[in-house]
Write an enzyme that holds these catalytic residues in place. Structure first.
Site, PDB file in Angstrom:
ATOM      1  N   HIS A  29      32.913  33.427  47.580  1.00 18.53           N
ATOM      2  CA  HIS A  29      31.982  34.543  47.702  1.00 18.53           C
ATOM      3  C   HIS A  29      30.752  34.331  46.822  1.00 18.53           C
ATOM      4  O   HIS A  29      30.756  33.510  45.900  1.00 18.53           O
ATOM      5  CB  HIS A  29      32.681  35.850  47.308  1.00 18.53           C
ATOM      6  N   ASN A  63      30.799  37.848  37.495  1.00 17.61           N
ATOM      7  CA  ASN A  63      30.604  36.405  37.365  1.00 17.61           C
ATOM      8  C   ASN A  63      29.510  36.112  36.354  1.00 17.61           C
ATOM      9  O   ASN A  63      29.672  35.249  35.487  1.00 17.61           O
ATOM     10  CB  ASN A  63      30.222  35.766  38.699  1.00 17.61           C
ATOM     11  N   GLN A  76      37.518  39.458  36.956  1.00 13.75           N
ATOM     12  CA  GLN A  76      37.474  40.499  37.975  1.00 13.75           C
ATOM     13  C   GLN A  76      38.736  40.531  38.811  1.00 13.75           C
ATOM     14  O   GLN A  76      39.052  41.565  39.405  1.00 13.75           O
ATOM     15  CB  GLN A  76      36.236  40.400  38.841  1.00 13.75           C
ATOM     16  N   GLY A  77      39.490  39.434  38.864  1.00 10.46           N
ATOM     17  CA  GLY A  77      40.763  39.433  39.569  1.00 10.46           C
ATOM     18  C   GLY A  77      40.655  40.058  40.943  1.00 10.46           C
ATOM     19  O   GLY A  77      39.807  39.697  41.746  1.00 10.46           O
ATOM     20  N   GLU A 133      42.005  36.959  45.338  1.00  6.36           N
ATOM     21  CA  GLU A 133      41.970  36.302  44.026  1.00  6.36           C
ATOM     22  C   GLU A 133      43.267  36.584  43.279  1.00  6.36           C
ATOM     23  O   GLU A 133      44.026  37.484  43.631  1.00  6.36           O
ATOM     24  CB  GLU A 133      40.752  36.807  43.231  1.00  6.36           C
TER      25      GLU A 133
END
Length: 178
Positions: free
Chosen positions: A7, A13, A19-20, A80
């Site tokens: 993504h 980021n 952020q999992g 993720e």
């Protein structure tokens, strides 16, 4: 053939924050990366488009879908890693406050996020999803997902083991051939 795409960039980021499986949106740079990815994807003879249902992957996949004329199929197996207790934490804070756990995470292998999932569990679900994509026979297919999902897939397909997890660079918006 299956292609994997990461993504576009999110504020997490840019901040180097875990952020999992959190539903973090793309930022302006991430939207641009998604458009650039879409321009790469139109050059491929894609028969199917899959994506993680997590917002940042979903947003990226929708931009790609518009360009390639395919409807994305959302599959939670491409999500993720569940980072558990580290959700929303800055990398630097975890490294400073939990140096032993940080070092274990950097080593990969049998790592499990505190309160979350292991890399092996993530790898098992991602590979199961990729096997299903292959068995459906609509190839080439593109799967828009996450750095961790791509890393565990590559560790498997390259037969390197999960110890190689951290050595695999996957920038935002990257397109990878399996």
């Amino acid at each position: 053939m299956i292609l994997l795409a990461r993504h576009g960039e999110t504020p997490y980021n840019a901040e180097r924050r875990f952020q999992g499986q959190g539903d973090v949106a793309l930022n302006a740079r991430g939207l641009e990366q998604a458009r650039e990815l879409a321009q790469l994807a139109v050059q491929e003879p894609l028969a199917a488009l899959y994506a993680s249902p997590i917002r940042r992957a979903r947003e990226t996949a929708e931009i790609v879908a518009e360009a390639v004329g395919l409807e994305p199929r959302f599959d939670p197996r491409f999500a993720e890693t569940d980072v558990g207790d580290w959700q929303d934490l800055l990398f630097d804070d975890v490294e400073r406050e939990h140096p032993d756990l940080w070092a274990a995470w950097q080593a990969g292998g049998a790592w499990r996020f505190p309160g979350g999932e292991s890399l092996a569990e993530q790898q098992e679900r991602v590979i199961a999803g990729l096997v299903d994509v292959t068995q459906r026979g609509e190839l080439p297919a593109l799967v828009v997902c996450h750095r961790g999902s791509i890393r565990v897939a590559l560790c498997h397909t390259r037969n390197e083991g999960l110890e190689a997890f951290q050595q695999i660079a996957i920038p935002n918006g990257a397109l990878i051939r399996l």
